[in-house]
Scaffold this motif. Sequence first.
Motif, PDB file in Angstrom:
ATOM      1  N   ASN A 207     -11.937 -16.646 -82.018  1.00 31.32           N
ATOM      2  CA  ASN A 207     -10.775 -15.913 -82.496  1.00 31.32           C
ATOM      3  C   ASN A 207     -10.756 -14.528 -81.844  1.00 31.32           C
ATOM      4  O   ASN A 207     -11.691 -13.746 -82.009  1.00 31.32           O
ATOM      5  CB  ASN A 207     -10.856 -15.776 -84.023  1.00 31.32           C
ATOM      6  CG  ASN A 207      -9.632 -15.148 -84.650  1.00 31.32           C
ATOM      7  OD1 ASN A 207      -8.954 -14.337 -84.042  1.00 31.32           O
ATOM      8  ND2 ASN A 207      -9.362 -15.515 -85.896  1.00 31.32           N
ATOM      9  N   ALA A 208      -9.698 -14.235 -81.088  1.00 26.27           N
ATOM     10  CA  ALA A 208      -9.473 -12.914 -80.494  1.00 26.27           C
ATOM     11  C   ALA A 208      -8.379 -12.233 -81.314  1.00 26.27           C
ATOM     12  O   ALA A 208      -7.231 -12.694 -81.306  1.00 26.27           O
ATOM     13  CB  ALA A 208      -9.065 -13.036 -79.028  1.00 26.27           C
ATOM     14  N   ALA A 209      -8.717 -11.156 -82.012  1.00 26.11           N
ATOM     15  CA  ALA A 209      -7.818 -10.604 -83.019  1.00 26.11           C
ATOM     16  C   ALA A 209      -7.555  -9.119 -82.830  1.00 26.11           C
ATOM     17  O   ALA A 209      -8.445  -8.352 -82.462  1.00 26.11           O
ATOM     18  CB  ALA A 209      -8.398 -10.843 -84.416  1.00 26.11           C
ATOM     19  N   PHE A 210      -6.304  -8.732 -83.126  1.00 27.10           N
ATOM     20  CA  PHE A 210      -5.888  -7.341 -83.266  1.00 27.10           C
ATOM     21  C   PHE A 210      -5.195  -7.271 -84.609  1.00 27.10           C
ATOM     22  O   PHE A 210      -4.205  -7.980 -84.842  1.00 27.10           O
ATOM     23  CB  PHE A 210      -4.949  -6.939 -82.133  1.00 27.10           C
ATOM     24  CG  PHE A 210      -4.218  -5.639 -82.360  1.00 27.10           C
ATOM     25  CD1 PHE A 210      -4.897  -4.450 -82.489  1.00 27.10           C
ATOM     26  CD2 PHE A 210      -2.822  -5.611 -82.421  1.00 27.10           C
ATOM     27  CE1 PHE A 210      -4.225  -3.249 -82.701  1.00 27.10           C
ATOM     28  CE2 PHE A 210      -2.138  -4.419 -82.617  1.00 27.10           C
ATOM     29  CZ  PHE A 210      -2.842  -3.237 -82.752  1.00 27.10           C
ATOM     30  N   PHE A 211      -5.711  -6.441 -85.530  1.00 27.70           N
ATOM     31  CA  PHE A 211      -5.187  -6.484 -86.887  1.00 27.70           C
ATOM     32  C   PHE A 211      -5.499  -5.185 -87.616  1.00 27.70           C
ATOM     33  O   PHE A 211      -6.290  -4.356 -87.144  1.00 27.70           O
ATOM     34  CB  PHE A 211      -5.762  -7.682 -87.658  1.00 27.70           C
ATOM     35  CG  PHE A 211      -7.254  -7.656 -87.858  1.00 27.70           C
ATOM     36  CD1 PHE A 211      -7.814  -7.312 -89.074  1.00 27.70           C
ATOM     37  CD2 PHE A 211      -8.118  -7.999 -86.822  1.00 27.70           C
ATOM     38  CE1 PHE A 211      -9.192  -7.300 -89.270  1.00 27.70           C
ATOM     39  CE2 PHE A 211      -9.493  -7.999 -87.003  1.00 27.70           C
ATOM     40  CZ  PHE A 211     -10.042  -7.642 -88.228  1.00 27.70           C
ATOM     41  N   THR A 212      -4.884  -5.034 -88.771  1.00 24.32           N
ATOM     42  CA  THR A 212      -5.216  -3.937 -89.681  1.00 24.32           C
ATOM     43  C   THR A 212      -5.760  -4.527 -90.968  1.00 24.32           C
ATOM     44  O   THR A 212      -5.412  -5.645 -91.357  1.00 24.32           O
ATOM     45  CB  THR A 212      -3.995  -3.059 -89.989  1.00 24.32           C
ATOM     46  OG1 THR A 212      -2.975  -3.859 -90.613  1.00 24.32           O
ATOM     47  CG2 THR A 212      -3.443  -2.433 -88.717  1.00 24.32           C
TER      48      THR A 212
END
Length: 272
Positions: A128-133
């Motif tokens: 999983n490659a993630a960009f999140f808050t």
Amino acid sequence: MPKIRLFPSACHSARLARSFGAALVAFSLAPPVPAAEEIPQGSSFFDDFDSFDKSLWGISDGWVNGTWQNCRWSKDAMSVSDGYLNLQFLRHPTEKLDYICGEIQSRERYGYGVYEARFRTAQGSGLNAAFFTYIGPHHGKPHGEIDFEVLTRDTSRVSLNTYVAGKPHNGKPVPLPHPSDDGFITYSFVWSKDGITWYVDGVKMHETAAGSPLPTDAQKIYASFWGSDSFPNWMGRFDEPEQDLTMNVDWIAFTAEGESCQFPASLLCKLE
């Protein structure tokens, strides 16, 4: 300024809740942060990773978010070089796990505004490659989250989601303009009191439904690359990589609500 603690994120703990129940998630997370260590509110920034800004980012190092995660967060799986942040999934056997993985998290939390990142992923099932808050109980707040997640078994799409008080809302997979491992793609979302809208390479892809619950607490910003062999139906069966894998991040930015476009590649320049 009070000392800021860095704690595990819950992007994947949320999925654990969906699969096994919230009690297990609570067990896997750190205890609440004392009121004296409230995370400060951040302001607009653009980081092109010419160097690693320790005042802006912390490195997740030395823990896992739960037994379902098959890698340990490690500073050795994160580097900055040639203008890129490199988050890696590396074979590094220890007594308990065979892999280490990379994550950064903002030292401050952010509210309404435009969140943006440009990155390229590797390809591999069970990753999983993630960009999140995220903000949550170990920060003294209910679990809130806004997600971009590329489940790299299928690099042709990205999963979008929100969590409000620990419950998922507005989840949707959307197509990418090209496979995420073929080149860089810009992922942006606009968060306001009226809703959240997601964009990919400047094209509107999804928005929260009218009347759906929305996050209200300011959140920390994360970028991570991790793996699991516990969620084959969601992330795919974990296939041991033949080589070290990397998520390359070109830049990350936040522009507070009401402020003007701060760099040419920003979504906000197109929306103004």
